[in-house]
Design a protein around this motif. Structure first.
Motif, mmCIF file in Angstrom:
data_model
loop_
_atom_site.group_PDB
_atom_site.id
_atom_site.type_symbol
_atom_site.label_atom_id
_atom_site.label_comp_id
_atom_site.label_asym_id
_atom_site.label_seq_id
_atom_site.Cartn_x
_atom_site.Cartn_y
_atom_site.Cartn_z
ATOM 1 N N MET A 1 0.826 -1.204 0.000
ATOM 2 C CA MET A 1 0.000 0.000 0.000
ATOM 3 C C MET A 1 0.861 1.254 0.000
ATOM 4 O O MET A 1 0.554 2.257 -0.646
ATOM 5 N N GLU A 2 1.980 1.186 0.747
ATOM 6 C CA GLU A 2 2.874 2.341 0.817
ATOM 7 C C GLU A 2 3.455 2.669 -0.551
ATOM 8 O O GLU A 2 3.586 3.831 -0.928
ATOM 9 N N MET A 3 3.815 1.619 -1.318
ATOM 10 C CA MET A 3 4.376 1.826 -2.645
ATOM 11 C C MET A 3 3.333 2.396 -3.609
ATOM 12 O O MET A 3 3.642 3.226 -4.458
ATOM 13 N N ILE A 4 2.078 1.952 -3.451
ATOM 14 C CA ILE A 4 1.015 2.497 -4.294
ATOM 15 C C ILE A 4 0.829 3.985 -4.008
ATOM 16 O O ILE A 4 0.699 4.801 -4.925
ATOM 17 N N ASN A 5 0.835 4.338 -2.739
ATOM 18 C CA ASN A 5 0.715 5.749 -2.356
ATOM 19 C C ASN A 5 1.866 6.573 -2.919
ATOM 20 O O ASN A 5 1.681 7.716 -3.354
ATOM 21 N N LEU A 6 3.083 5.987 -2.893
ATOM 22 C CA LEU A 6 4.255 6.676 -3.438
ATOM 23 C C LEU A 6 4.060 6.956 -4.924
ATOM 24 O O LEU A 6 4.296 8.076 -5.393
ATOM 25 N N GLN A 7 3.626 5.950 -5.678
ATOM 26 C CA GLN A 7 3.453 6.124 -7.120
ATOM 27 C C GLN A 7 2.343 7.122 -7.439
ATOM 28 O O GLN A 7 2.468 7.924 -8.358
ATOM 29 N N LEU A 8 1.259 7.079 -6.663
ATOM 30 C CA LEU A 8 0.179 8.038 -6.875
ATOM 31 C C LEU A 8 0.640 9.449 -6.568
ATOM 32 O O LEU A 8 0.272 10.413 -7.263
ATOM 33 N N GLN A 9 1.463 9.593 -5.522
ATOM 34 C CA GLN A 9 2.015 10.906 -5.185
ATOM 35 C C GLN A 9 2.890 11.431 -6.315
ATOM 36 O O GLN A 9 2.763 12.594 -6.728
ATOM 37 N N ILE A 10 3.767 10.586 -6.840
ATOM 38 C CA ILE A 10 4.649 10.977 -7.934
ATOM 39 C C ILE A 10 3.830 11.360 -9.169
ATOM 40 O O ILE A 10 4.089 12.386 -9.818
ATOM 41 N N PHE A 11 2.832 10.534 -9.491
ATOM 42 C CA PHE A 11 1.995 10.816 -10.658
ATOM 43 C C PHE A 11 1.254 12.145 -10.503
ATOM 44 O O PHE A 11 1.189 12.954 -11.439
ATOM 45 N N LEU A 12 0.700 12.396 -9.312
ATOM 46 C CA LEU A 12 -0.058 13.620 -9.087
ATOM 47 C C LEU A 12 0.844 14.848 -9.157
ATOM 48 O O LEU A 12 0.473 15.869 -9.760
ATOM 49 N N LEU A 13 2.042 14.760 -8.579
ATOM 50 C CA LEU A 13 2.975 15.890 -8.639
ATOM 51 C C LEU A 13 3.410 16.157 -10.079
ATOM 52 O O LEU A 13 3.528 17.315 -10.497
ATOM 53 N N LEU A 14 3.652 15.076 -10.836
ATOM 54 C CA LEU A 14 3.986 15.237 -12.255
ATOM 55 C C LEU A 14 2.837 15.913 -13.009
ATOM 56 O O LEU A 14 3.066 16.801 -13.838
ATOM 57 N N ALA A 15 1.627 15.486 -12.704
ATOM 58 C CA ALA A 15 0.447 16.050 -13.377
ATOM 59 C C ALA A 15 0.287 17.530 -13.054
ATOM 60 O O ALA A 15 -0.031 18.343 -13.934
ATOM 61 N N ILE A 16 0.529 17.901 -11.798
ATOM 62 C CA ILE A 16 0.445 19.314 -11.406
ATOM 63 C C ILE A 16 1.514 20.129 -12.137
ATOM 64 O O ILE A 16 1.243 21.217 -12.657
ATOM 65 N N GLY A 17 2.741 19.585 -12.187
ATOM 66 C CA GLY A 17 3.815 20.270 -12.907
ATOM 67 C C GLY A 17 3.492 20.415 -14.381
ATOM 68 O O GLY A 17 3.745 21.466 -14.985
ATOM 69 N N TYR A 18 2.919 19.337 -14.958
ATOM 70 C CA TYR A 18 2.533 19.381 -16.371
ATOM 71 C C TYR A 18 1.494 20.480 -16.601
ATOM 72 O O TYR A 18 1.586 21.246 -17.568
ATOM 73 N N TRP A 19 0.503 20.564 -15.708
ATOM 74 C CA TRP A 19 -0.546 21.581 -15.843
ATOM 75 C C TRP A 19 0.030 22.987 -15.686
ATOM 76 O O TRP A 19 -0.335 23.895 -16.444
ATOM 77 N N LEU A 20 0.946 23.162 -14.727
ATOM 78 C CA LEU A 20 1.551 24.480 -14.509
ATOM 79 C C LEU A 20 2.306 24.949 -15.752
ATOM 80 O O LEU A 20 2.274 26.126 -16.113
#
Length: 313
Positions: A1-20
């Motif tokens: 579960m911790e690894m899934i949370n890590l990947q979701l965090q990375i994906f979301l931060l990438l998505a925010i950076g992409y949007w910015l």
């Protein structure tokens, strides 16, 4: 579960950076400035803090293993890069593929993943792993793009650039603080809190910067067969070969896992800058980054899950 949370965090931060980046909120100039901030301040702060752990004989032994293994891996990448891409007819594409085999994004994304997956000691090991990588990037890598045979002077210049890199200087400082800690010295409270504040920005800042860089690449560039083949090699084939070899050797599990995960990182963000500077198909270099980084969102969970298995942890 911790690894899934890590990947979701990375994906979301990438998505925010992409949007910015895509929305124009962050310009290319601002992205370059943020990238410089990460490389010159935030990432070095994280490295310094990673040395502030209780050093044991096991950690010191593993650190030595990581340095030796990274050196061997980097030497192998030079020979492998010449062999596997020799059938590519376009010389500029072949050059980018060779550089992408020698250097990857272990210096930023790799450190974030190592810290998130293995804690401070993971960041410590990944910092050590990057020493031979940076040497190769600024010597053999530059020689590739400039088409110059390396003289003694150019080798020394490249080595000097590596030894004075902010992340390498951070290792020097970390070692001094580590030795000082053994003698009972501690940083003043305000300095320690400042260091922690900067280091805590590492994951978010790195992923936002990578996201904004990706936003500069057109989605239509995703469809590139050669860049896709490179990505499969970079993210799966090469690290799998390293995995098989290292797991057959009597090497501490965490040291070998760090080396494997660092070899499984996508293309280096320095590649299109070098390709642009030397006129070596920067568009193809950008495609390599885009495709390999996007695919890494799916391959990194596989590797981190594998390391969570009892027989490999």
């Amino acid at each position: 579960m911790e690894m899934i949370n890590l990947q979701l965090q990375i994906f979301l931060l990438l998505a925010i950076g992409y949007w910015l980046g895509k929305s124009g909120f962050l310009s290319k100039k601002t992205t370059n400035q943020l990238s410089a901030l990460v490389i010159n301040l935030i990432l070095p702060a994280s490295i310094v803090r990673s040395f502030q752990i209780e050093m044991t004989a096991e950690i010191l032994e593993s650190t030595l293993f990581v340095l030796i293994l990274s050196t061997v891996i980097q030497i192998l990448t030079v020979f492998v890069s010449k062999f596997i891409w020799k059938q590519v007819k376009n010389p500029e594409k072949r050059l980018n593929l060779e550089y992408g085999t020698i250097a990857n994004n272990a210096g930023t994304l790799g450190m974030v993943v190592a810290e998130a997956a293995f804690g401070e000691v993971g960041l410590l090991y990944s910092s050590i792993y990057m020493i031979p990588v940076r040497i190769m990037m600024w010597t053999a890598g530059i020689a590739l793009y400039s088409h110059k045979k390396q003289t003694e002077q150019s080798r020394l210049k490249g080595l000097g650039k590596v030894l004075l890199h902010p992340c390498i200087i951070a290792i020097y400082i970390g070692i001094v603080l580590m030795l000082g800690s053994m003698a009972g010295f501690e940083l003043p409270g305000f300095l320690q809190k400042t260091l922690n504040s900067l280091a805590n920005c590492n994951t978010a800042m790195v992923m936002l910067v990578i996201g904004t860089i990706l936003s500069e690449i057109s989605p239509k560039d995703i469809a590139d067969k050669l860049a896709g083949i490179y990505s499969i090699f970079r993210l799966l084939v090469f690290p799998a070969a390293v995995f098989i070899i290292l797991k057959l050797l009597p090497i501490p599990a965490l040291a070998s896992n760090i080396c494997i995960i660092e070899t499984a990182m996508p293309a280096s963000v320095t590649m299109p800058m070098l390709a642009q500077k030397y006129g070596k198909d920067p568009q193809f270099a950008s495609k390599m980054i885009l495709i390999s980084t996007l695919l890494s969102l799916f391959t990194m969970p596989v590797w981190t899950w594998l390391f969570s298995l009892p027989q490999f942890s």
